[in-house]
Write a protein that holds these residues in place. Structure first.
Motif, PDB file in Angstrom:
ATOM      1  N   ARG A  14       0.840  -1.206   0.000  1.00  9.01           N
ATOM      2  CA  ARG A  14       0.000   0.000   0.000  1.00  9.01           C
ATOM      3  C   ARG A  14       0.872   1.252   0.000  1.00  9.01           C
ATOM      4  O   ARG A  14       1.900   1.308   0.655  1.00  9.01           O
ATOM      5  N   ASP A  15       0.426   2.271  -0.753  1.00  7.61           N
ATOM      6  CA  ASP A  15       1.107   3.579  -0.750  1.00  7.61           C
ATOM      7  C   ASP A  15       2.603   3.452  -1.038  1.00  7.61           C
ATOM      8  O   ASP A  15       3.439   4.056  -0.360  1.00  7.61           O
ATOM      9  N   ILE A  16       2.935   2.702  -2.060  1.00  9.60           N
ATOM     10  CA  ILE A  16       4.342   2.465  -2.397  1.00  9.60           C
ATOM     11  C   ILE A  16       5.044   3.776  -2.736  1.00  9.60           C
ATOM     12  O   ILE A  16       4.509   4.604  -3.469  1.00  9.60           O
ATOM     13  N   THR A  17       6.232   3.964  -2.183  1.00  8.76           N
ATOM     14  CA  THR A  17       7.125   5.132  -2.311  1.00  8.76           C
ATOM     15  C   THR A  17       6.686   6.322  -1.457  1.00  8.76           C
ATOM     16  O   THR A  17       7.385   7.339  -1.407  1.00  8.76           O
ATOM     17  N   LEU A  18       5.557   6.222  -0.758  1.00 10.59           N
ATOM     18  CA  LEU A  18       5.069   7.334   0.052  1.00 10.59           C
ATOM     19  C   LEU A  18       5.508   7.156   1.512  1.00 10.59           C
ATOM     20  O   LEU A  18       5.890   6.058   1.930  1.00 10.59           O
ATOM     21  N   PRO A  19       5.447   8.216   2.326  1.00 12.92           N
ATOM     22  CA  PRO A  19       5.806   8.083   3.740  1.00 12.92           C
ATOM     23  C   PRO A  19       4.963   7.037   4.473  1.00 12.92           C
ATOM     24  O   PRO A  19       5.420   6.430   5.437  1.00 12.92           O
ATOM     25  N   SER A  20       3.730   6.814   3.999  1.00 13.34           N
ATOM     26  CA  SER A  20       2.827   5.840   4.619  1.00 13.34           C
ATOM     27  C   SER A  20       2.949   4.444   4.000  1.00 13.34           C
ATOM     28  O   SER A  20       2.070   3.594   4.203  1.00 13.34           O
ATOM     29  N   GLU A  21       4.026   4.205   3.275  1.00 14.75           N
ATOM     30  CA  GLU A  21       4.221   2.919   2.597  1.00 14.75           C
ATOM     31  C   GLU A  21       4.096   1.736   3.564  1.00 14.75           C
ATOM     32  O   GLU A  21       4.618   1.755   4.678  1.00 14.75           O
ATOM     33  N   PHE A  22       3.384   0.701   3.093  1.00 23.95           N
ATOM     34  CA  PHE A  22       3.181  -0.522   3.881  1.00 23.95           C
ATOM     35  C   PHE A  22       3.304  -1.699   2.924  1.00 23.95           C
ATOM     36  O   PHE A  22       2.521  -1.815   1.975  1.00 23.95           O
ATOM     37  N   ILE A  23       4.295  -2.565   3.149  1.00 27.07           N
ATOM     38  CA  ILE A  23       4.466  -3.754   2.313  1.00 27.07           C
ATOM     39  C   ILE A  23       4.797  -4.923   3.225  1.00 27.07           C
ATOM     40  O   ILE A  23       5.858  -4.946   3.847  1.00 27.07           O
ATOM     41  N   GLN A  24       3.887  -5.885   3.305  1.00 27.81           N
ATOM     42  CA  GLN A  24       4.125  -7.068   4.133  1.00 27.81           C
ATOM     43  C   GLN A  24       3.567  -8.312   3.439  1.00 27.81           C
ATOM     44  O   GLN A  24       2.558  -8.233   2.730  1.00 27.81           O
TER      45      GLN A  24
END
Length: 240
Positions: free
Chosen positions: A204-214
């Motif tokens: 989610r929100d890749i490259t953004l401050p709120s990026e989430f990748i799991q």
């Protein structure tokens, strides 16, 4: 084509994936191309102009000549978009977000440019699909992108079961996405349909401050649902 006149190039210019400083995710080459390119084929004129201004604040907006290529564009209008290239001028293609031609209507104009012998230059930049795949820990040697799954729940379940079986039989990672406001409906269907030991990556929100990748098994996600409300996301499954 008049072979005595040099042909302009078609530059595929990656756009930002959200509100982030351009030079944090884009190489200087993108700014250099925007500096000398005045003709553009874009998915959305307003956002493309805003993107160009952010990357190159000194670029005169009055010099920009923009053609819009989206689902409403008439096919007979597309060849004219490449006329500047045939006259020796460069043209840039800008998607609404990410890399042109990837989950994007820009591939149509690239095909036509190939047919006309125009040199195509893809520039380096963010692609949510590839970045999610890189960070997923899943099989990067064999993967497929299926785009948007069917909206109707029965068809969506069939598509997920088919992809899960394909992943289990071949080891192929299965990538898909959804319109941000329907993310949770899609996730609910994935959790209800796939086996508990099937791995699911949510990016989610890749490259953004709120990026989430799991990446976790379906059984984990059933108890730990992240906030995906109206946020761009990529999903990848890998069956065991």
């Amino acid at each position: 084509m008049d072979n005595s006149k040099p042909t302009g190039k078609l530059y595929l210019i990656p756009a930002l994936l959200g509100d982030v400083e351009p030079l944090e995710v884009l190489p200087m080459a993108v700014r250099k191309v925007i500096d000398f390119t005045h003709h553009y084929i874009v998915e959305n004129e307003k956002s493309a102009r805003a993107f160009i201004k952010r990357v190159h604040p000194g670029k005169s907006q009055d010099k920009l000549k923009i053609e819009v290529l989206n689902k409403y564009t008439q096919p007979e209008d597309v060849p004219g978009f490449l006329a500047p290239c045939l006259e020796g001028q460069h043209v840039g293609v800008i998607s609404e977000a990410g890399a042109p031609g990837i989950a994007d209507p820009g591939s149509n104009v690239v095909t036509l440019a190939n047919e006309k012998g125009i040199r195509i230059v893809p520039l380096v930049g963010p692609s949510s699909i590839l970045l999610a795949m890189m960070a997923s820990g899943m099989n990067g040697q064999n993967f497929a992108f299926s785009g948007y799954l069917p909206i109707e729940k029965g068809d969506r379940v069939k598509a997920l079961r088919r992809m899960e079986k394909l992943s289990k039989d071949s080891g192929q990672s299965q990538i898909f996405m959804e319109t941000p406001y329907r993310n949770h409906k899609l996730l609910d269907t994935v959790l209800d349909t796939c086996n508990d030991n099937t791995r699911l990556c949510i990016a989610r929100d890749i490259t953004l401050p709120s990026e989430f990748i799991q990446t976790h098994p379906i059984s984990y996600w059933k108890k730990n649902i992240p906030d995906l409300e109206k946020k761009p996301a990529i999903f990848i499954i890998s069956a065991q």
